[in-house]
Structures are given as C-alpha cells and as structure tokens.
Design a protein around this motif. Structure first.
Motif, PDB file in Angstrom:
ATOM      1  N   LYS A 163     -12.374  26.487 -21.073  1.00 53.50           N
ATOM      2  CA  LYS A 163     -12.495  25.304 -21.928  1.00 53.50           C
ATOM      3  C   LYS A 163     -11.199  24.512 -21.830  1.00 53.50           C
ATOM      4  O   LYS A 163     -10.162  24.912 -22.358  1.00 53.50           O
ATOM      5  CB  LYS A 163     -12.757  25.713 -23.379  1.00 53.50           C
ATOM      6  CG  LYS A 163     -12.856  24.534 -24.337  1.00 53.50           C
ATOM      7  CD  LYS A 163     -13.143  25.012 -25.753  1.00 53.50           C
ATOM      8  CE  LYS A 163     -13.195  23.839 -26.720  1.00 53.50           C
ATOM      9  NZ  LYS A 163     -13.498  24.290 -28.105  1.00 53.50           N
ATOM     10  N   LEU A 218      -8.737  21.445 -22.636  1.00 58.09           N
ATOM     11  CA  LEU A 218      -8.478  20.514 -23.731  1.00 58.09           C
ATOM     12  C   LEU A 218      -7.993  19.196 -23.133  1.00 58.09           C
ATOM     13  O   LEU A 218      -6.995  19.161 -22.399  1.00 58.09           O
ATOM     14  CB  LEU A 218      -7.411  21.070 -24.687  1.00 58.09           C
ATOM     15  CG  LEU A 218      -7.902  22.128 -25.677  1.00 58.09           C
ATOM     16  CD1 LEU A 218      -8.187  23.453 -24.979  1.00 58.09           C
ATOM     17  CD2 LEU A 218      -6.895  22.324 -26.787  1.00 58.09           C
ATOM     18  N   GLU A 250      -3.310  19.906 -26.343  1.00 56.95           N
ATOM     19  CA  GLU A 250      -2.919  19.860 -27.749  1.00 56.95           C
ATOM     20  C   GLU A 250      -1.611  20.631 -27.958  1.00 56.95           C
ATOM     21  O   GLU A 250      -1.422  21.700 -27.376  1.00 56.95           O
ATOM     22  CB  GLU A 250      -4.010  20.484 -28.628  1.00 56.95           C
ATOM     23  CG  GLU A 250      -5.325  19.733 -28.617  1.00 56.95           C
ATOM     24  CD  GLU A 250      -5.277  18.465 -29.445  1.00 56.95           C
ATOM     25  OE1 GLU A 250      -4.301  18.291 -30.210  1.00 56.95           O
ATOM     26  OE2 GLU A 250      -6.211  17.653 -29.320  1.00 56.95           O
ATOM     27  N   GLN A 292      -2.003  26.066 -32.255  1.00 59.85           N
ATOM     28  CA  GLN A 292      -3.384  25.664 -32.475  1.00 59.85           C
ATOM     29  C   GLN A 292      -4.131  26.858 -33.065  1.00 59.85           C
ATOM     30  O   GLN A 292      -3.748  28.012 -32.837  1.00 59.85           O
ATOM     31  CB  GLN A 292      -4.036  25.226 -31.158  1.00 59.85           C
ATOM     32  CG  GLN A 292      -3.542  23.902 -30.614  1.00 59.85           C
ATOM     33  CD  GLN A 292      -3.988  22.735 -31.485  1.00 59.85           C
ATOM     34  OE1 GLN A 292      -5.121  22.687 -31.941  1.00 59.85           O
ATOM     35  NE2 GLN A 292      -3.075  21.793 -31.716  1.00 59.85           N
ATOM     36  N   ALA A 315      -7.111  28.319 -32.433  1.00 60.58           N
ATOM     37  CA  ALA A 315      -7.920  29.225 -31.611  1.00 60.58           C
ATOM     38  C   ALA A 315      -7.146  30.413 -31.047  1.00 60.58           C
ATOM     39  O   ALA A 315      -7.608  31.560 -31.165  1.00 60.58           O
ATOM     40  CB  ALA A 315      -8.616  28.452 -30.497  1.00 60.58           C
ATOM     41  N   ASP A 326     -15.889  28.760 -30.761  1.00 63.19           N
ATOM     42  CA  ASP A 326     -15.129  27.555 -31.135  1.00 63.19           C
ATOM     43  C   ASP A 326     -14.368  27.715 -32.447  1.00 63.19           C
ATOM     44  O   ASP A 326     -14.786  27.207 -33.494  1.00 63.19           O
ATOM     45  CB  ASP A 326     -16.050  26.335 -31.207  1.00 63.19           C
ATOM     46  CG  ASP A 326     -16.373  25.779 -29.830  1.00 63.19           C
ATOM     47  OD1 ASP A 326     -15.792  26.281 -28.850  1.00 63.19           O
ATOM     48  OD2 ASP A 326     -17.191  24.859 -29.739  1.00 63.19           O
ATOM     49  N   ASP A 360     -11.585  26.319 -33.266  1.00 64.86           N
ATOM     50  CA  ASP A 360     -10.581  25.262 -33.218  1.00 64.86           C
ATOM     51  C   ASP A 360     -10.404  24.537 -34.545  1.00 64.86           C
ATOM     52  O   ASP A 360      -9.590  23.617 -34.643  1.00 64.86           O
ATOM     53  CB  ASP A 360     -10.962  24.230 -32.141  1.00 64.86           C
ATOM     54  CG  ASP A 360     -11.100  24.865 -30.769  1.00 64.86           C
ATOM     55  OD1 ASP A 360     -10.214  25.645 -30.388  1.00 64.86           O
ATOM     56  OD2 ASP A 360     -12.100  24.591 -30.085  1.00 64.86           O
ATOM     57  N   PRO A 405     -12.731  19.302 -36.538  1.00 64.94           N
ATOM     58  CA  PRO A 405     -12.073  18.162 -35.884  1.00 64.94           C
ATOM     59  C   PRO A 405     -12.001  16.917 -36.755  1.00 64.94           C
ATOM     60  O   PRO A 405     -11.219  16.010 -36.471  1.00 64.94           O
ATOM     61  CB  PRO A 405     -12.954  17.911 -34.654  1.00 64.94           C
ATOM     62  CG  PRO A 405     -14.293  18.452 -35.033  1.00 64.94           C
ATOM     63  CD  PRO A 405     -14.023  19.623 -35.922  1.00 64.94           C
ATOM     64  N   THR A 440      -8.335  17.351 -39.824  1.00 60.67           N
ATOM     65  CA  THR A 440      -7.279  18.029 -39.084  1.00 60.67           C
ATOM     66  C   THR A 440      -6.124  18.479 -39.974  1.00 60.67           C
ATOM     67  O   THR A 440      -5.326  19.331 -39.571  1.00 60.67           O
ATOM     68  CB  THR A 440      -6.726  17.109 -37.988  1.00 60.67           C
ATOM     69  OG1 THR A 440      -6.291  15.872 -38.580  1.00 60.67           O
ATOM     70  CG2 THR A 440      -7.797  16.805 -36.953  1.00 60.67           C
TER      71      THR A 440
END
Length: 310
Positions: free
Chosen positions: A10, A12, A16, A20, A22, A197, A199, A202, A205
């Motif tokens: 995956k 990005l 980023e 993060q 993840a 996922d 993360d 979105p 944030t």
C-alpha cells in the motif's frame, strides 16, 4: 499493489510524516497475537529534508479471494442473510480486547476520561466529544442543500437532543480504537474475516487516538445501515425487506459484540449511552464527506436519517 499473489504493498501518495497510526497499531496487534487481519510484514520509510521520516508504504499479506464489505455485505443485504453479523460483532470485540491488552508498544493501553462528578463546584467535563459532534451537526446543516437540507434543518433540534449523553458521559474507558471501522474495512476471504486499514479516520485527522470503544461500534453499525441503502439504490432490493434486514443485522452484531466482550472480561469497555450519539455524529460526517468529496453518496446518510426520523 498485489505482488505475485503473496503480498500487498500500500503506497502512500504523497508520503506521510511519521509517526503514523498504522505501523504502531500493526506492531501492537502482532505482539498481542491478534490475527484477524492481513499479516503485517513491513513499513517502508525514508528520511525527509527536515530530518524527520516519511512513511512511503505498508506491506501486508495477500488474502486469497478477498472481497471488501461494500461487495460481500451488500450481497448479504440483497439475499437477506444475517449470519455474518454475529461474526462481525465477535471480530470487533476481539479487536477491542486486543487493543486493551498491554504490549511493549502500548504498555498502558486503557485510559479513563475524568468523571464529570469527581470535582464538585466545577462544570461537568464533557471532553472534546460533545464539541466535535456539535461541530459535525453544524457543518452537515451548512453543507446539505435542497430538499435534503430543508428536511435536515427541520430536525436539527432532534439531532442535537440525541447528542446529550456526550456531555454527561462518566469516566468511560478509552482505548486506541480503529477509528474508521466500517464494513469496507472488513475483508471476507478464503479463511474468514479480516479487519484492515488502521490509518485512522481521514476526515478527522486531529482526533485523539484514544477514544471510547463505542465510537468504533457506532461506525460499524451505521455502515450496515449504509449497506441497506446501497442495496436498495443500486441492486433494486425491496425497501421494507431491507429495512428489516438492517434492524436484524444491527441487533445481531451488537448482541454478539457485547457477549464476546463479556466473555473476554472487558464488558466495561463499552459505554452503551455513547453509541447513539456517535451514530448521529457519524451520519453527519457522511453528509460532510458527500458534500466535500463524493456528492452522489448523499443518498445513503440521508436515507438512514429519514428512516430514523420518519
């Protein structure tokens, strides 16, 4: 990118800045032996010009025959099958149990919001949740136009009344939640189900990663409502039958979630009074998402809200 039906990379775009969510979540879940996900293998990063690090990609296992919930769950809605819902409830409870289990990554994974009654003579503590939810209602009202906007405006007081428990929440446990837990994040593959996922949300944030478990549960149950709307809109499913399917699936998921949490000794993680307010906030966020990114999606949250306030 699927590589040789062995791993999924995956990327990005753009990269980023670290930290993060993840990589940290993957490390924690691996250490506490949570396996109902695509096995994480690696995180690829590089140095940034400012001396920090940029996350470039995440590498996880490839899951054969995997479909995400916007495919398999819509199929269930069309066929009327609800057996999956209890399995989703167990999956969510096992995830929250894992996130509440100490590891070297998260040695103190459970926190507690202050008790609003603990300090007499001061205004009750409502945390950021009530403000965040009110802001979502306000923004949804501002961005939703036409007949939908007028309908929503007429029910603004009813929406806000549903948020009241957020301002009176007790010292509820806080854990590192998934943050964006909907059926699209649940793959059904050859060997069962896998949540993916990690993360975060979105669209929010700046949210604290430690939240009530009720927020994940609320997003998961509202996503079943959205599945029903998709089935009616895109698959010509019968609206009445689909409404009954949604109610049954929600009840089965929630019941299995509560039973599993109790079985695992973590019934205290769920503050039931917060589920409905978070569901209201989530539908408002769906309207905001539709207005800002995907206008054709508005039918789904509006269909849900109209079913809640006939």
């Amino acid at each position: 990118m699927v590589v040789a039906e062995s791993v999924v990379v995956k990327w990005l775009t753009p990269p980023e800045p670290l930290p993060q969510p993840a990589p940290e979540m993957f490390a924690h879940l691996t250490e506490v032996c949570f396996t109902a996900t695509a096995t994480p293998y690696a995180a690829l990063s590089r140095r940034a010009e400012d001396g920090g690090e940029l996350l470039l990609a995440l590498v996880t296992a490839y899951l054969p025959d995997a479909e995400d919930g916007w495919k398999w769950c819509v199929d269930e809605a069309v066929s009327g099958g609800t057996a999956f819902a209890a399995e989703l409830g167990v999956l969510a409870a096992d995830l929250h149990t894992a996130l509440a289990t100490p590891s070297s990554v998260l040695p103190s994974p459970v926190r507690h919001a202050p008790d609003p009654q603990a300090e007499h003579g001061r205004a009750p503590w409502a945390g950021p949740w009530a403000e965040r939810a009110e802001a979502a209602v306000r923004e949804a009202l501002a961005l939703t136009g036409g007949d939908d906007g007028r309908w929503l405006s007429d029910r603004a007081d009813a929406l806000r009344a549903e948020l009241a428990p957020l301002a009176a929440a007790g010292a509820t446990p806080l854990i590192r939640i998934h943050g964006d837990l909907h059926v699209g994040q649940v793959l059904r593959w050859r060997n069962g189900y896998a949540v993916i996922d990690f993360d975060g949300n979105p669209t929010v944030t700046t949210a604290d990663p430690f939240q009530p478990a009720a927020r994940d549960l609320a997003q998961l149950t509202t996503s079943l409502e959205h599945v029903g709307q998709v089935a009616v809109r895109r698959r010509d499913a019968d609206p009445l039958a689909t409404g009954a399917w949604t109610a049954a699936a929600r009840a089965a998921l929630r019941g299995a979630y509560l039973s599993r949490l109790t079985e695992r000794g973590h019934a205290d993680l769920l503050d039931l009074s917060l589920v409905r307010p978070f569901e209201i906030e989530q539908e408002c966020r769906e309207l905001i998402y539709a207005a800002r990114r995907l206008p054709r999606w508005r039918y789904a949250p509006m269909g849900v809200l109209r079913s809640w306030y006939p």
